[in-house]
Scaffold this motif. Structure first.
Motif, mmCIF file in Angstrom:
data_model
loop_
_atom_site.group_PDB
_atom_site.id
_atom_site.type_symbol
_atom_site.label_atom_id
_atom_site.label_comp_id
_atom_site.label_asym_id
_atom_site.label_seq_id
_atom_site.Cartn_x
_atom_site.Cartn_y
_atom_site.Cartn_z
ATOM 1 N N LEU A 59 32.692 30.493 50.977
ATOM 2 C CA LEU A 59 34.153 30.489 50.948
ATOM 3 C C LEU A 59 34.548 29.847 49.632
ATOM 4 O O LEU A 59 34.348 28.645 49.435
ATOM 5 N N MET A 60 35.059 30.650 48.693
ATOM 6 C CA MET A 60 35.301 30.216 47.318
ATOM 7 C C MET A 60 36.780 30.043 47.024
ATOM 8 O O MET A 60 37.537 31.010 47.055
ATOM 9 N N ALA A 87 27.641 36.934 51.438
ATOM 10 C CA ALA A 87 29.006 37.419 51.251
ATOM 11 C C ALA A 87 29.812 36.288 50.610
ATOM 12 O O ALA A 87 29.607 35.114 50.919
ATOM 13 N N ILE A 88 30.706 36.638 49.696
ATOM 14 C CA ILE A 88 31.570 35.656 49.051
ATOM 15 C C ILE A 88 33.013 36.044 49.356
ATOM 16 O O ILE A 88 33.452 37.146 49.029
ATOM 17 N N LEU A 89 33.721 35.136 50.022
ATOM 18 C CA LEU A 89 35.130 35.358 50.344
ATOM 19 C C LEU A 89 35.994 34.514 49.425
ATOM 20 O O LEU A 89 35.759 33.313 49.274
ATOM 21 N N ALA A 90 36.991 35.142 48.821
ATOM 22 C CA ALA A 90 37.970 34.415 48.025
ATOM 23 C C ALA A 90 38.905 33.682 48.971
ATOM 24 O O ALA A 90 39.312 34.224 49.998
ATOM 25 N N CYS A 91 39.242 32.447 48.631
ATOM 26 C CA CYS A 91 40.213 31.668 49.401
ATOM 27 C C CYS A 91 41.344 31.306 48.450
ATOM 28 O O CYS A 91 41.101 30.713 47.396
ATOM 29 N N ALA A 92 42.558 31.703 48.804
ATOM 30 C CA ALA A 92 43.684 31.493 47.896
ATOM 31 C C ALA A 92 44.984 31.410 48.688
ATOM 32 O O ALA A 92 45.048 31.808 49.851
ATOM 33 N N LEU A 93 46.002 30.883 48.017
ATOM 34 C CA LEU A 93 47.323 30.777 48.635
ATOM 35 C C LEU A 93 48.039 32.118 48.687
ATOM 36 O O LEU A 93 48.987 32.289 49.443
ATOM 37 N N ASP A 94 47.587 33.059 47.863
ATOM 38 C CA ASP A 94 48.203 34.381 47.837
ATOM 39 C C ASP A 94 47.132 35.413 47.528
ATOM 40 O O ASP A 94 45.999 35.088 47.234
ATOM 41 N N THR A 95 47.506 36.671 47.584
ATOM 42 C CA THR A 95 46.545 37.750 47.361
ATOM 43 C C THR A 95 46.465 38.182 45.907
ATOM 44 O O THR A 95 45.639 39.024 45.569
ATOM 45 N N GLU A 96 47.265 37.607 45.050
ATOM 46 C CA GLU A 96 47.334 38.051 43.662
ATOM 47 C C GLU A 96 45.968 37.988 42.974
ATOM 48 O O GLU A 96 45.376 36.934 42.831
ATOM 49 N N ASP A 105 33.810 39.774 48.646
ATOM 50 C CA ASP A 105 33.637 40.661 49.797
ATOM 51 C C ASP A 105 34.837 40.627 50.728
ATOM 52 O O ASP A 105 34.875 41.367 51.708
ATOM 53 N N GLY A 106 35.783 39.769 50.453
ATOM 54 C CA GLY A 106 36.957 39.651 51.301
ATOM 55 C C GLY A 106 37.835 38.512 50.836
ATOM 56 O O GLY A 106 37.548 37.853 49.838
#
Length: 149
Positions: A59-60, A87-96, A105-106
């Motif tokens: 979880l990145m 698998a590497i998942l992006a973690c962010a406040l928005d989808t930009e 991967d997600g």
């Protein structure tokens, strides 16, 4: 993607986030699952850990202070491939930008909720399983001495 009917026997997850509060939230949500959870506050810590631990999912945080999370994800992807695919998942406040970054991967939107994080982890673990199957790898902990799902 449909979720597998296979149980999660054990999985190793790395949470990379410079904010320890995000780690605490993620840990409180995920600790009820049969997972080994690891934490890194920086890309450098994550790279050191990934050299010694076989992760199934990362979880990145996309915004890691001075060093960009996307760049760290690219470096991790070169290590976490083939027999060590995670698998590497992006973690962010928005989808930009996150959905367009091919290294991920997600995506899991922050702040974490029980539903969004649990769903993201389950889908991420399924992505890992499929990638290892496609590579002709047996998904079993005994094969590589690494805990797989």
């Amino acid at each position: 993607m449909e979720l597998s009917q296979e149980p999660i026997n054990h999985a190793s997850i790395l949470v990379i986030d410079q904010d320890p509060v995000q780690w605490t939230i993620a840990r409180s949500i995920l600790e009820i699952m049969p997972l080994s959870l690891y934490y890194a506050a920086s890309g450098e810590e994550a790279e050191v850990l990934s050299a010694s631990v076989g992760f199934d999912l990362v979880l990145m945080d996309r915004h890691l202070g001075a060093r960009d999370g996307d760049a760290c994800a690219v470096r991790l992807r070169t290590r976490l491939c083939g027999a060590r695919y995670a698998a590497i998942l992006a973690c962010a406040l928005d989808t930009e930008g996150a959905q367009g970054a091919s290294v991920y991967d997600g995506l899991v939107i922050k702040p974490y909720s029980v539903l969004s994080l649990t769903k993201g982890v389950l889908l991420g673990l399924e992505t890992m399983r499929e990638a290892r199957r496609e590579a002709g790898l047996t998904v079993s902990a005994a094969d590589a001495g690494v805990a797989f799902c």
